[in-house]
Design a protein around this motif. Structure first.
Motif, PDB file in Angstrom:
ATOM      1  N   LEU A  41       0.833  -1.139  -0.321  1.00  0.00           N
ATOM      2  CA  LEU A  41       0.025  -0.042   0.382  1.00  0.00           C
ATOM      3  C   LEU A  41       0.912   0.954   0.180  1.00  0.00           C
ATOM      4  O   LEU A  41       0.722   2.211  -0.446  1.00  0.00           O
ATOM      5  CB  LEU A  41      -0.822  -0.156   1.444  1.00  0.00           C
ATOM      6  N   LEU A  42       2.286   1.365   0.892  1.00  0.00           N
ATOM      7  CA  LEU A  42       2.362   2.378   0.619  1.00  0.00           C
ATOM      8  C   LEU A  42       3.235   2.461  -0.469  1.00  0.00           C
ATOM      9  O   LEU A  42       3.185   3.519  -0.998  1.00  0.00           O
ATOM     10  CB  LEU A  42       4.173   1.834   1.889  1.00  0.00           C
ATOM     11  N   HIS A  43       3.888   1.379  -0.966  1.00  0.00           N
ATOM     12  CA  HIS A  43       4.454   1.569  -2.670  1.00  0.00           C
ATOM     13  C   HIS A  43       3.405   2.346  -4.086  1.00  0.00           C
ATOM     14  O   HIS A  43       4.059   3.194  -4.294  1.00  0.00           O
ATOM     15  CB  HIS A  43       4.309   0.260  -3.263  1.00  0.00           C
ATOM     16  N   PHE A  44       2.099   1.549  -3.611  1.00  0.00           N
ATOM     17  CA  PHE A  44       1.455   2.129  -4.063  1.00  0.00           C
ATOM     18  C   PHE A  44       0.830   3.705  -4.429  1.00  0.00           C
ATOM     19  O   PHE A  44       0.896   4.506  -4.581  1.00  0.00           O
ATOM     20  CB  PHE A  44      -0.429   1.590  -3.995  1.00  0.00           C
ATOM     21  N   ILE A  45       0.797   4.173  -2.927  1.00  0.00           N
ATOM     22  CA  ILE A  45       0.392   5.424  -2.248  1.00  0.00           C
ATOM     23  C   ILE A  45       1.428   6.819  -3.082  1.00  0.00           C
ATOM     24  O   ILE A  45       1.345   7.368  -3.489  1.00  0.00           O
ATOM     25  CB  ILE A  45       0.873   5.465  -0.945  1.00  0.00           C
ATOM     26  N   TRP A  46       2.913   5.990  -3.312  1.00  0.00           N
ATOM     27  CA  TRP A  46       4.215   6.903  -3.334  1.00  0.00           C
ATOM     28  C   TRP A  46       4.220   7.190  -4.375  1.00  0.00           C
ATOM     29  O   TRP A  46       4.374   7.700  -5.639  1.00  0.00           O
ATOM     30  CB  TRP A  46       5.081   6.167  -2.749  1.00  0.00           C
TER      31      TRP A  46
END
Length: 427
Positions: free
Chosen positions: A5-10
């Motif tokens: 999810l962090l990868h997606f947001i970034w």
């Protein structure tokens, strides 16, 4: 919470980009998020970020907690010394480079929309009660998005099938005909006998196969002999006796040692898939086409491929399924369903691999060929159909298998176009 999810947001800039502040009150401005790295090393390369007025270029690493940096031993890994920003969900400790300088940290939970979190939690809250996480929504995804994604997935799966081709090329010093023979033999064995058939074809010296392939009986004798089917005495079976004589002759002529073998299985197979039948069909196919590899890689349509595989086992097998046991007369011709499997698992991977080897783009006939083959029928496809997905051809069913095996059951929803659309939708 998961790192993906962090990868997606970034990666997709799903955070409030204005007035970003680091854990030490640094002013942070993101110019370029960088390239997502799916291999070992930091999560994003070539990012450009202004921190307190100074431009930095380098890598970005992400963790759920700041302390994961030390849990993963990044402090002693030289690949992480160029990290310019540590992006975390929860900041529980400072992180330092090997020269004792602190790495700026951005705490993501302070800057993302609650809508994304709600959709994310909704997506993963169903994983224990549904076939796939997005089971109730996938049937309502935009047809344009879904069809484009299925085409991408089909080629992903096809590319993966070429991995074995690449390895076989290395093992055979780029002998494409031998590679095709081994791969085709493996897939003639289907799931249960793919291993033994692969072993038989790998151990057979292909120059010998080339020399004798016009003689069906001799090629059959080698295939049956290497499979361990010619070790018995069957009284009154002239075909079996002929195979034994030819096998003994070829073993002596080419100075073969008795090959160790894993005997193919009959158990749990329909009689039409017995290894005896499949090996005879394979021998007859090679006897019929002296240039089989060329015929296949140059075929432009599924009709051409079907004509190449229009072959039957030897006449003996019309009323046999095993040696010495007469059965009801029934010709043993390769049927359309079996040929479709050969096209999907052998013909298309070899066509794609050969085109790449010759420096060409993906052959333009691949999509028309796969689109004119019927979809597979199995448990996974049946469950997808219950979600209102349509599979007009093997292109879509192959794509669905790739989706399920590589994304759904691995919970890689945020690397999937369906998951992206669901997280991007408005409440």
């Amino acid at each position: 919470m998961r790192e993906d999810l962090l990868h997606f947001i970034w990666k997709y800039k799903k955070l409030q980009l204005e007035s970003l502040v680091g854990s030490k009150s640094e002013n942070i401005q993101i110019l370029e998020v960088g390239s997502h790295n799916l291999l070992a090393g930091p999560d994003f390369f070539n990012a450009k970020i202004i921190i307190d007025g100074q431009l930095w270029a380098g890598t970005v690493e992400m963790h759920i907690k700041s302390s994961d940096w030390y849990a993963h031993n990044h402090e002693i890994d030289p690949h992480y010394q160029n990290v310019i920003l540590h992006v975390v969900w929860e900041h529980d400790c400072d992180v330092f480079r090997s020269d004792s300088t602190i790495i700026p940290t951005l705490v993501l939970k302070d800057y993302i929309s609650l809508d994304i979190l709600r959709e994310y939690q909704k997506l993963f809250s169903r994983k224990n009660s549904s076939f796939i996480n997005c089971g109730s929504e996938i049937g309502h995804i935009s047809d344009f998005v879904l069809q484009h994604w299925l085409e991408v997935l089909f080629f992903e799966r096809l590319e993966r099938k070429t991995d074995l081709v690449s390895q076989l090329l290395i093992d055979s010093n780029n002998d494409w005909e031998r590679v095709f023979f081994v791969l085709l033999s493996k897939n003639f064995g289907l799931k249960i006998n793919s291993g033994p058939f692969f072993e038989i074809a790998s151990r057979l010296p292909y120059p010998v196969v080339r020399k004798i392939q016009a003689n069906t009986l001799q090629l059959e004798s080698l295939l049956f002999g290497f499979a361990g089917f010619l070790d018995n005495d069957i009284i009154g079976d002239n075909y079996y006796d002929s195979l034994q004589r030819e096998y003994a002759f070829l073993m002596a002529k080419f100075d073969f040692l008795d090959p160790p073998y894993q005997k193919p299985e009959f158990f749990k197979l329909r009689p039409s898939n017995f290894p005896t039948i499949r090996l005879s069909q394979l021998a007859n196919l090679y006897a019929l086409h002296q240039n089989l590899f060329s015929r296949v890689v140059n075929a432009k349509s599924v009709g051409e491929i079907y004509s190449v595989f229009n072959v039957s086992a030897s006449k003996y097998w019309d009323n046999h399924y095993n040696f010495g046991k007469i059965s009801k007369s029934n010709g043993k011709k390769l049927n359309r369903k079996f040929v479709d499997l050969l096209i999907v698992n052998t013909v298309l991977p070899i066509k794609l691999s050969y085109a790449k080897h010759m420096g060409r783009e993906v052959p333009e006939e691949i999509l028309p060929i796969i689109s004119n083959i019927g979809a597979e029928s199995n448990n996974v496809i049946s469950k997808f159909k219950m979600l209102n997905l349509q599979f007009p051809s093997a292109k879509e069913s192959q794509a669905a298998l790739q989706l399920y095996n590589e994304y759904c059951i691995k919970n890689k929803c945020l690397q999937c176009a369906v998951g992206h659309q669901l997280l991007n939708r408005k409440p």
